[in-house]
Design an enzyme around this catalytic site. Structure first.
Site, PDB file in Angstrom:
ATOM      1  CE  LYS A 177      47.780 -52.119 -12.851  1.00 50.12           C
ATOM      2  NZ  LYS A 177      48.120 -52.318 -11.140  1.00 50.12           N
ATOM      3  CE1 TYR A 189      50.593 -47.620 -13.916  1.00 45.86           C
ATOM      4  CE2 TYR A 189      50.973 -49.735 -12.282  1.00 45.86           C
ATOM      5  CZ  TYR A 189      50.062 -48.673 -12.953  1.00 45.86           C
ATOM      6  OH  TYR A 189      48.676 -47.955 -12.312  1.00 45.86           O
TER       7      TYR A 189
HETATM    8  P1  NAD Z   1      41.167 -53.547  -3.542  1.00 45.71           P
HETATM    9  O1  NAD Z   1      41.070 -54.877  -3.304  1.00 45.71           O
HETATM   10  O2  NAD Z   1      41.263 -52.463  -3.064  1.00 45.71           O
HETATM   11  O3  NAD Z   1      39.199 -53.807  -4.131  1.00 45.71           O
HETATM   12  C1  NAD Z   1      38.392 -54.738  -4.890  1.00 45.71           C
HETATM   13  C2  NAD Z   1      37.171 -54.278  -4.687  1.00 45.71           C
HETATM   14  O4  NAD Z   1      36.531 -55.687  -5.272  1.00 45.71           O
HETATM   15  C3  NAD Z   1      36.871 -54.500  -3.604  1.00 45.71           C
HETATM   16  O5  NAD Z   1      35.775 -53.595  -3.529  1.00 45.71           O
HETATM   17  C4  NAD Z   1      36.297 -56.078  -3.329  1.00 45.71           C
HETATM   18  O6  NAD Z   1      35.228 -55.879  -2.781  1.00 45.71           O
HETATM   19  C5  NAD Z   1      35.865 -56.349  -4.772  1.00 45.71           C
HETATM   20  N1  NAD Z   1      35.934 -57.366  -4.952  1.00 45.71           N
HETATM   21  C6  NAD Z   1      34.617 -57.661  -5.455  1.00 45.71           C
HETATM   22  N2  NAD Z   1      34.162 -59.380  -5.901  1.00 45.71           N
HETATM   23  C7  NAD Z   1      35.511 -60.184  -5.374  1.00 45.71           C
HETATM   24  C8  NAD Z   1      36.132 -60.942  -4.640  1.00 45.71           C
HETATM   25  N3  NAD Z   1      35.558 -62.105  -5.301  1.00 45.71           N
HETATM   26  N4  NAD Z   1      37.151 -60.752  -4.117  1.00 45.71           N
HETATM   27  C9  NAD Z   1      37.696 -60.076  -3.965  1.00 45.71           C
HETATM   28  N5  NAD Z   1      37.273 -58.650  -3.652  1.00 45.71           N
HETATM   29  C10 NAD Z   1      36.305 -59.024  -4.663  1.00 45.71           C
HETATM   30  O7  NAD Z   1      41.832 -53.528  -5.458  1.00 45.71           O
HETATM   31  P2  NAD Z   1      41.900 -52.668  -5.579  1.00 45.71           P
HETATM   32  O8  NAD Z   1      43.430 -51.775  -5.341  1.00 45.71           O
HETATM   33  O9  NAD Z   1      40.982 -51.135  -5.343  1.00 45.71           O
HETATM   34  O10 NAD Z   1      42.564 -53.114  -7.264  1.00 45.71           O
HETATM   35  C11 NAD Z   1      41.241 -52.792  -8.024  1.00 45.71           C
HETATM   36  C12 NAD Z   1      41.844 -53.015  -9.353  1.00 45.71           C
HETATM   37  O11 NAD Z   1      42.038 -51.745  -9.679  1.00 45.71           O
HETATM   38  C13 NAD Z   1      42.557 -54.386  -9.870  1.00 45.71           C
HETATM   39  O12 NAD Z   1      42.732 -53.966 -10.779  1.00 45.71           O
HETATM   40  C14 NAD Z   1      44.213 -53.251  -9.628  1.00 45.71           C
HETATM   41  O13 NAD Z   1      45.525 -54.238 -10.028  1.00 45.71           O
HETATM   42  C15 NAD Z   1      43.801 -52.067 -10.017  1.00 45.71           C
HETATM   43  N6  NAD Z   1      44.758 -51.006  -9.829  1.00 45.71           N
HETATM   44  C16 NAD Z   1      44.797 -49.685 -10.314  1.00 45.71           C
HETATM   45  C17 NAD Z   1      45.895 -49.063 -10.144  1.00 45.71           C
HETATM   46  C18 NAD Z   1      46.197 -47.432 -11.493  1.00 45.71           C
HETATM   47  O14 NAD Z   1      46.481 -46.820 -10.780  1.00 45.71           O
HETATM   48  N7  NAD Z   1      45.539 -47.974 -12.612  1.00 45.71           N
HETATM   49  C19 NAD Z   1      46.449 -48.510  -8.545  1.00 45.71           C
HETATM   50  C20 NAD Z   1      45.318 -50.007  -8.074  1.00 45.71           C
HETATM   51  C21 NAD Z   1      44.716 -50.529  -8.445  1.00 45.71           C
END
Ligand code: NAD
Length: 368
Positions: free
Chosen positions: A138, A224
């Site tokens: 999401k 949410y």
């Molecule tokens: P994050 O920044 O910690 O991780 C993002 C990942 O994408 C990293 O590993 C990064 O290297 C990679 N990536 C690849 N190409 C990229 C670019 N061009 N720019 C930046 N990063 C790049 O983010 P996250 O918190 O893990 O979030 C990732 C997804 O998960 C999002 O869609 C977020 O909304 C979702 N999320 C959902 C929940 C949930 O409870 N369902 C919780 C946190 C995050």
């Protein structure tokens, strides 16, 4: 896909004594096998950031129907760490360039897209075209039109699509769905809900860049609260009016900080919501004709709590992501739509789009 140690129907037939009793038992097992997968499906996580490493990979150590089979990462050092930590063979490790070769990998049944929002559409569509079922995190995409394209691409490829809506598999939120939708205390008349946290992270993070995130706290946290209102009522909103506040414009240059909205539902309930990167909110308060119920905290990974008419709700917390992924693996095995399909992500994004339109127009906007 890898076999589990669970006895399969085939094992039974091969090893059981073939008397009449065994055959009867065999047919009972055969109907069980139709409901429960007896193989673990392989999941590949795409993007090994905070959510994959902190929540999804640990949850995959508790799943019954699926396991962490592969990874997709642009960082070789991460590939090495994960390979060692989770025993992932080299042949199941991909990067963003060779990702499409995953089509030839029989170990991977499901691709889980855990990337910045702007990349969800591309990787969901590529995964479906590579013949894989997809879970997409999401918010589903940058806007409702992108969600529609993703749904269509998965349908065309004849693959199932689900959104990472873990709260649909969480007991407190499930109890709220039951109380509200079944009108246990009569019709719901009022909902107030908020979700947010105080963002003090890296000012260069993708969450603060509109091109990568699509927006700020509304996209990240507000979804949410929006879906909380929708699943409490079991109805779809028809219009929205929104306002916003920015106390740190230098930090939130490109994206929204705090947004307040009011949603109009067909049943006439008064529904207000808010999202923020500058306030620690996580609540869902509901009033019905003959009672009230509430969750606070409502939307986190653990430690959720609730009350019904002021008394403790007394339901357990669970590993939400394990329940969510196990359910999707089961859906894949049984070839049935998830309870949180792409269409569910689209419904929230239609509301998000209308909230942004309302901020621009200063008026009520229809949700279309
Ligand atoms: P994050 O920044 O910690 O991780 C993002 C990942 O994408 C990293 O590993 C990064 O290297 C990679 N990536 C690849 N190409 C990229 C670019 N061009 N720019 C930046 N990063 C790049 O983010 P996250 O918190 O893990 O979030 C990732 C997804 O998960 C999002 O869609 C977020 O909304 C979702 N999320 C959902 C929940 C949930 O409870 N369902 C919780 C946190 C995050």
């Amino acid at each position: 896909m890898k076999p589990t140690i669970k006895t399969s129907r085939r094992d039974f037939i091969l090893t059981g004594s073939l008397g009449a009793g065994a055959l009867l038992l065999g047919s009972a097992l055969s109907s069980l096998a139709a409901q429960e997968p007896d193989k673990k499906l392989g999941i590949a996580l795409v993007g090994l950031g905070g959510y994959s490493s902190g929540q999804l990979a640990p949850a995959l150590q508790h799943t019954k129907n699926c396991y962490l089979a592969g990874i997709v990462t642009g960082t070789p050092a991460k590939a090495e760490d994960w390979s060692k930590k989770y025993n992932i063979p080299q042949k199941n490790i991909y990067n963003y360039k060779n990702f499409d070769e995953i089509a030839n990998n029989k170990d991977i049944d499901i691709v889980y897209v855990v990337l910045p929002v702007a990349m969800h559409k591309e990787y969901t569509i590529r995964a479906a075209r590579a013949g894989k079922h997809v879970i997409c995190e999401k918010p589903m995409a940058l806007n409702a039109n992108d969600c529609r394209e993703m749904i269509a691409a998965c349908k065309d490829a004849n693959k199932l699509l689900s959104i990472g809506y873990r709260l649909h598999f969480e007991p407190h939120n499930q109890e709220v769905m039951r109380l509200g939708q079944k009108q246990i205390f009569g019709k719901v008349t009022k909902i107030d809900t908020g979700n947010g946290f105080t963002y003090n992270g890296d000012p260069n993070a993708w969450r603060l860049k509109k091109a990568l995130s699509g927006g700020g706290a509304l996209m990240d946290m507000g979804v949410y609260s929006i879906q909380g209102s929708r699943y409490t009522l079991g109805q779809e909103p028809i219009a929205v009016k929104a306002t916003q506040e920015k106390t740190r414009p230098d930090f939130f240059k490109e994206v929204d900080e705090t947004i307040f909205w009011e949603l109009k539902f067909p049943g006439g309930a008064k529904v207000t919501g808010k999202s923020s990167y500058n306030n620690d909110w996580s609540y869902l308060h509901v009033e019905a004709e003959k009672g009230k119920f509430a969750l606070e905290p409502a939307f986190g990974y653990s430690g959720l709590d609730g009350t019904i008419n002021g008394k403790p709700m007394n339901v357990p917390n669970n590993i939400q992501q394990a329940a969510q992924m196990d359910d999707f693996a089961n859906c894949v095995t049984l070839n049935k739509q998830s309870r949180v399909p792409g269409e569910e992500g689209l419904k929230d994004m239609k509301v998000v789009d209308a909230i942004y339109r309302s901020l621009d127009s200063g008026k009520w906007e229809e949700i279309v």
